[in-house]
Structures are given as C-alpha cells and as structure tokens.
Scaffold this motif. Structure first.
Motif, PDB file in Angstrom:
ATOM      1  N   ALA A  44       2.056  -4.200  -7.626  1.00 33.00           N
ATOM      2  CA  ALA A  44       3.209  -4.988  -7.020  1.00 33.00           C
ATOM      3  C   ALA A  44       2.503  -5.412  -5.716  1.00 33.00           C
ATOM      4  O   ALA A  44       2.814  -6.598  -5.271  1.00 33.00           O
ATOM      5  N   SER A  45       1.476  -4.759  -5.219  1.00 30.82           N
ATOM      6  CA  SER A  45       0.984  -5.393  -4.044  1.00 30.82           C
ATOM      7  C   SER A  45      -0.027  -6.547  -4.439  1.00 30.82           C
ATOM      8  O   SER A  45       0.104  -7.403  -3.661  1.00 30.82           O
ATOM      9  N   ALA A  46      -0.370  -6.594  -5.585  1.00 29.31           N
ATOM     10  CA  ALA A  46      -1.406  -7.482  -5.968  1.00 29.31           C
ATOM     11  C   ALA A  46      -0.528  -8.764  -6.208  1.00 29.31           C
ATOM     12  O   ALA A  46      -0.917  -9.960  -6.113  1.00 29.31           O
ATOM     13  N   ALA A  47       0.705  -8.499  -6.796  1.00 28.32           N
ATOM     14  CA  ALA A  47       1.664  -9.675  -7.180  1.00 28.32           C
ATOM     15  C   ALA A  47       2.043 -10.248  -5.776  1.00 28.32           C
ATOM     16  O   ALA A  47       2.237 -11.504  -6.077  1.00 28.32           O
ATOM     17  N   TRP A  81       4.562  -3.200   2.283  1.00 27.72           N
ATOM     18  CA  TRP A  81       5.811  -4.002   1.789  1.00 27.72           C
ATOM     19  C   TRP A  81       6.377  -3.783   0.644  1.00 27.72           C
ATOM     20  O   TRP A  81       7.521  -3.631   0.581  1.00 27.72           O
ATOM     21  N   VAL A  82       5.594  -3.168  -0.325  1.00 23.31           N
ATOM     22  CA  VAL A  82       6.276  -3.032  -1.638  1.00 23.31           C
ATOM     23  C   VAL A  82       6.985  -1.830  -1.366  1.00 23.31           C
ATOM     24  O   VAL A  82       8.190  -1.336  -2.157  1.00 23.31           O
ATOM     25  N   THR A  83       6.360  -0.864  -0.574  1.00 21.68           N
ATOM     26  CA  THR A  83       7.358   0.335  -0.453  1.00 21.68           C
ATOM     27  C   THR A  83       8.435   0.107   0.204  1.00 21.68           C
ATOM     28  O   THR A  83       9.474   0.652   0.091  1.00 21.68           O
ATOM     29  N   TYR A  84       8.439  -0.840   1.213  1.00 17.83           N
ATOM     30  CA  TYR A  84       9.893  -1.119   1.840  1.00 17.83           C
ATOM     31  C   TYR A  84      10.755  -1.921   0.951  1.00 17.83           C
ATOM     32  O   TYR A  84      11.960  -1.502   0.944  1.00 17.83           O
ATOM     33  N   VAL A  85      10.266  -2.666   0.036  1.00 18.88           N
ATOM     34  CA  VAL A  85      11.151  -3.349  -0.961  1.00 18.88           C
ATOM     35  C   VAL A  85      11.823  -2.233  -2.019  1.00 18.88           C
ATOM     36  O   VAL A  85      13.025  -2.254  -2.244  1.00 18.88           O
TER      37      VAL A  85
END
Length: 250
Positions: free
Chosen positions: A142-145, A204-208
């Motif tokens: 997800a971070s790479a995306a 950010w993906v953790t936040y999402v």
C-alpha cells in the motif's frame, strides 16, 4: 446471489483476523477505544450478516505529515475522479477477492469516471498484514502504491500488484519487485524507488486503515456509494455498482 458455505467460512475467518488486527493496532496507539462486535445470522448455510468493527466513531486525531498526491479531502484515500456521486473502494493488496473485484469493476469504473458522474476514492488498507510471513506485506504494498500516486500512476500500479498478487502466508513481493513493478506501470525516475525503499507513506497507510476501522469498515473489498455499502462479490459486480450509482443520482 447468496454466498456458498465455503465463502461464508472464508468471510468469518477473515473477519476474525481483521478484528484482531484492529484491536492490536488501536491498543498500541492508545488513541481509540475499540470494541469488536461480530453479528452473524445464519439461515441454512448462507451468511446473512458479517462482522463489523465498532469504534467510537472518532478517526485518528492527527494526519501524517506526508500524504501522497491526489489525496482526498479527508486525507484518508486517493481521489481518482470528481463527480456528484462518491464511490469509495477499500482494498488490500493481499486480498484475493479484492483482486477479483478490481478486475470486475475496472471497465465500469473507467466509464463512470469518464462520464464525470462519480468521485472515485481508493483506500489502500492493511487489514491482512498478519497474513504474510514475515508480516507487513499489505503495508509495504500500500505504501508503494501511494508512491505510485505521486507519479500519477496509482491505478496502473494497483493493477500490476493485483496481477502478481502473492499467496497468503508467504513473504509477498520483494522490495525490489515492488520497485520494478513501477516500470511495468509506466513509472520512470529514481523518486519512486527512493519513496518505496524509505517507506515514505507507511504512516499514511496506517492512518487510512485506522480511519476505515473508525467508519466500521472491517472487511475487504468494501465498496460504498454515497456511504452505502454495495455488494460486489456476486456474479455481476459491475451491474451492482452501476445500479447503485444510478439510484444515488435520483
């Protein structure tokens, strides 16, 4: 179409794992009080209700310092288009049904985006981090995306990740493959590679994912039209989405 007994069992198993992930994550952060409730109503062999995460309706109180390009207004997703009707897609890159849904909905989503009728927002979540070994593949992917979003190639990169989706229980795609997948998605230059290697968008993906949990999203894929969940795991997911968007426009 009702899910089969096997699909019901898979949903229940996934739900248990996801609810445990949310419990651990929120306990570590000490910012949300989470209670986990599974509501399962079985008629014969059919699963009628699915588990939900019930939080205190409060999202994480701080947005990460770095967010990717094209982030939605609420900073909890990536906006791919603008329009009257909002379509939210919650996807995990290790989720097999998410791969099927992405493939089934892609043509219709392209049509809807081109029409200017919908605001499509993607939410790359990390519910299945514990299903890779070592854990964390959902977060890495997800971070790479999100890094790909900075290059304007989020959807193309997502398609590559789903086309090469690893099996659960393994390590997932390597960091090097996540980087070379960028080339397959049309990404050039060193900025993307640096972003992936640095894990720039891990916070950010953790936040999402935590915002998704606060909105009672506990399973992937989840598709919502103007906040109402749409069933997209049947035989004609695209038709279900089309009907929901048409009804929302009335």
């Amino acid at each position: 179409m009702q899910p089969t007994e096997s699909q019901s069992t898979d949903l229940q198993s996934t739900d248990v794992m996801v609810r445990e992930m949310v419990r651990k994550r929120h306990r570590r952060r000490r910012t949300l009080l989470v209670s986990l409730v599974a509501v399962v109503v079985v008629t014969g062999a059919a699963l009628v209700g699915a588990g939900l995460v019930r939080a205190n309706n409060t999202a994480p109180d701080k947005v990460p310092n770095r967010v990717p390009a094209d982030v939605a207004d609420d900073k909890a997703g990536l906006a791919a288009s603008t329009g009257e009707v909002r379509v939210d897609l919650y996807l995990d890159y290790l989720c097999p049904e998410c791969r099927n849904t992405e493939k089934a909905l892609a043509p219709e989503l392209e049509r809807l985006k081109a029409s200017g009728d919908v605001s499509v927002v993607y939410h790359p979540v990390t519910f299945l981090d514990d299903r890779s070994s070592p854990g964390g593949y959902s977060t890495r992917a997800a971070s790479a995306a999100a890094c790909a979003a900075d290059r304007g190639r989020f959807e193309q990169y997502s398609a590559v990740l789903f086309s090469e989706q690893p099996a659960e229980g393994g390590p997932g795609l390597s960091e090097d493959r996540l980087i070379t997948a960028g080339r397959d998605a049309g990404i050039t230059g060193d900025a993307f590679e640096n972003c992936v290697r640095d894990g720039t968008y891990t916070p950010w993906v953790t936040y999402v994912s935590e915002v998704a949990a606060s909105r009672k999203v506990a399973l992937t894929p989840t598709v919502m039209v103007n906040g109402e969940r749409v069933e997209v795991t049947g035989s004609d997911a695209a038709a279900s989405l089309t009907r929901a968007v048409a009804e929302a426009r009335r």
